[in-house]
Each structure stands twice: as C-alpha cells, then as structure tokens.
Scaffold this motif. Structure first.
Motif, mmCIF file in Angstrom:
data_model
loop_
_atom_site.group_PDB
_atom_site.id
_atom_site.type_symbol
_atom_site.label_atom_id
_atom_site.label_comp_id
_atom_site.label_asym_id
_atom_site.label_seq_id
_atom_site.Cartn_x
_atom_site.Cartn_y
_atom_site.Cartn_z
ATOM 1 N N SER A 91 0.812 -1.214 0.000
ATOM 2 C CA SER A 91 0.000 0.000 0.000
ATOM 3 C C SER A 91 0.845 1.262 0.000
ATOM 4 O O SER A 91 0.481 2.255 -0.612
ATOM 5 N N PRO A 96 -1.499 3.296 -6.167
ATOM 6 C CA PRO A 96 -2.748 2.763 -5.607
ATOM 7 C C PRO A 96 -3.423 1.697 -6.466
ATOM 8 O O PRO A 96 -3.928 0.706 -5.938
ATOM 9 N N VAL A 97 -3.428 1.870 -7.775
ATOM 10 C CA VAL A 97 -4.089 0.888 -8.642
ATOM 11 C C VAL A 97 -3.357 -0.452 -8.580
ATOM 12 O O VAL A 97 -3.971 -1.509 -8.393
ATOM 13 N N ALA A 99 -1.304 -1.420 -6.224
ATOM 14 C CA ALA A 99 -1.359 -1.937 -4.854
ATOM 15 C C ALA A 99 -2.669 -2.673 -4.595
ATOM 16 O O ALA A 99 -2.676 -3.728 -3.957
ATOM 17 N N ARG A 100 -3.791 -2.141 -5.108
ATOM 18 C CA ARG A 100 -5.081 -2.802 -4.899
ATOM 19 C C ARG A 100 -5.122 -4.159 -5.593
ATOM 20 O O ARG A 100 -5.583 -5.145 -5.020
ATOM 21 N N VAL A 101 -4.660 -4.201 -6.837
ATOM 22 C CA VAL A 101 -4.659 -5.474 -7.572
ATOM 23 C C VAL A 101 -3.733 -6.469 -6.891
ATOM 24 O O VAL A 101 -4.081 -7.643 -6.701
ATOM 25 N N ASN A 102 -2.560 -6.004 -6.511
ATOM 26 C CA ASN A 102 -1.604 -6.873 -5.842
ATOM 27 C C ASN A 102 -2.163 -7.383 -4.519
ATOM 28 O O ASN A 102 -2.032 -8.561 -4.183
ATOM 29 N N ALA A 103 -2.806 -6.498 -3.762
ATOM 30 C CA ALA A 103 -3.404 -6.899 -2.489
ATOM 31 C C ALA A 103 -4.528 -7.905 -2.705
ATOM 32 O O ALA A 103 -4.669 -8.868 -1.944
ATOM 33 N N PHE A 104 -5.330 -7.694 -3.755
ATOM 34 C CA PHE A 104 -6.411 -8.639 -4.044
ATOM 35 C C PHE A 104 -5.861 -10.034 -4.297
ATOM 36 O O PHE A 104 -6.316 -11.016 -3.709
#
Length: 163
Positions: A91, A96-97, A99-104
């Motif tokens: 994060s 941000p884009v 990071a969100r995909v990676n976190a998902f």
C-alpha cells in the motif's frame, strides 16, 4: 515410469520439452524489436527492494520455523504478521491501482484451500484403507485424469471464444 521411478518421474521426462518454450524469447523467434527498459535496475528503487527483501526473508523465516519444528500457533502468528507487513508495504510503496490489484491477489492466495494431496490419497487408497473409495491406480490418477481435465479445459476455451 511412475511404478519404477516414483510419481514425480513424469516431470523429469516433460521438463526438456517444456523448456523448449524458452527458446522463443531467448532466440527472439518471433522477431520482436528490442526496446529500452523503462524500469530501474534491481536495487536502484529502495522501496521495491525493501518489499522484495521483506517478502523473501519472511518466506525464508517461515520455512525455517517449519524445519525446526515450531508449533502451529507460532507459525500462524508469524505468517499473519508477515501478511500484514507485506500488505502494508504494498500500500505504501506501489501506486494505488497496482497496490489494490496486488493486495487482491495476495489475499486471494491466502484464502485458497489446496486439497491436492488429500485428493491424491482419497482417489488412490486401496480397499483396506478406504473400502468405499474409487481405488484409481496412481498411473490413472496422475496421467489420464490430467489429460481429460486439460482436454475439457481446452474445449471450454474454444467454446468461450467462438460461441
């Protein structure tokens, strides 16, 4: 082959053929033009280097904990702490884009339940171990079921793209 050399022996037979795929990029068999790299060399971006090192050393620490025989609760706590740290680093460091995909995908892989080993023993146990089981041979389970599964996956891909 599996009866003589074990259930992993087909990998040894298939690796040279699968490795042939690597010739395509290494020999540039599709004649792609060479482009300049847009990213920095490894180690030049300290934030991403930190993420890679924390992830790598965290995985190494979890492996060592398993090797030395730590109890399950300690391993769960260590893995949970590592997961929170890695998600936090994603994060902070990544856009941000991304990071969100990676976190998902990271959370999705944490929640995935693998039953491959249990399935193997369930399908191949003999009548003494499990009388109601299907009693497939190791050869059938490891090769025929995989081939049929792959064939029907290909049928699904073709049906999806053409229907």
């Amino acid at each position: 082959i599996m009866d003589e050399f074990g259930f992993r022996s087909p990998y040894g037979v298939s690796v040279p053929f699968v490795a042939l795929v690597l010739l395509i990029p290494f020999l540039n068999l599709i004649d792609e033009p060479r482009k300049e790299a847009k990213c920095q060399p490894v180690g030049q971006d300290p934030a991403l280097t930190l993420v890679a090192l924390v992830t790598g050393f965290g995985a190494l620490a979890l492996s060592i904990m398993s090797l030395v025989g730590c109890d399950l609760v300690s391993k769960i706590i260590a893995a949970s702490v590592l997961a929170v740290i890695v998600l936090g680093l994603f994060s902070v460091v990544l856009s941000p884009v991304i990071a969100r995909v990676n976190a998902f995908f990271f959370v999705q892989s944490l929640c995935a339940v693998s039953i491959g080993g249990a399935s193997f023993y369930f399908f191949t146990d003999d009548e003494e171990a499990y009388p109601e089981g299907p009693h497939f041979s190791t050869m059938f389970y490891a090769s025929i079921l995989g081939l049929v599964s792959t064939a029907f996956s290909m049928v699904g891909v073709v049906a999806y793209t053409h229907l």
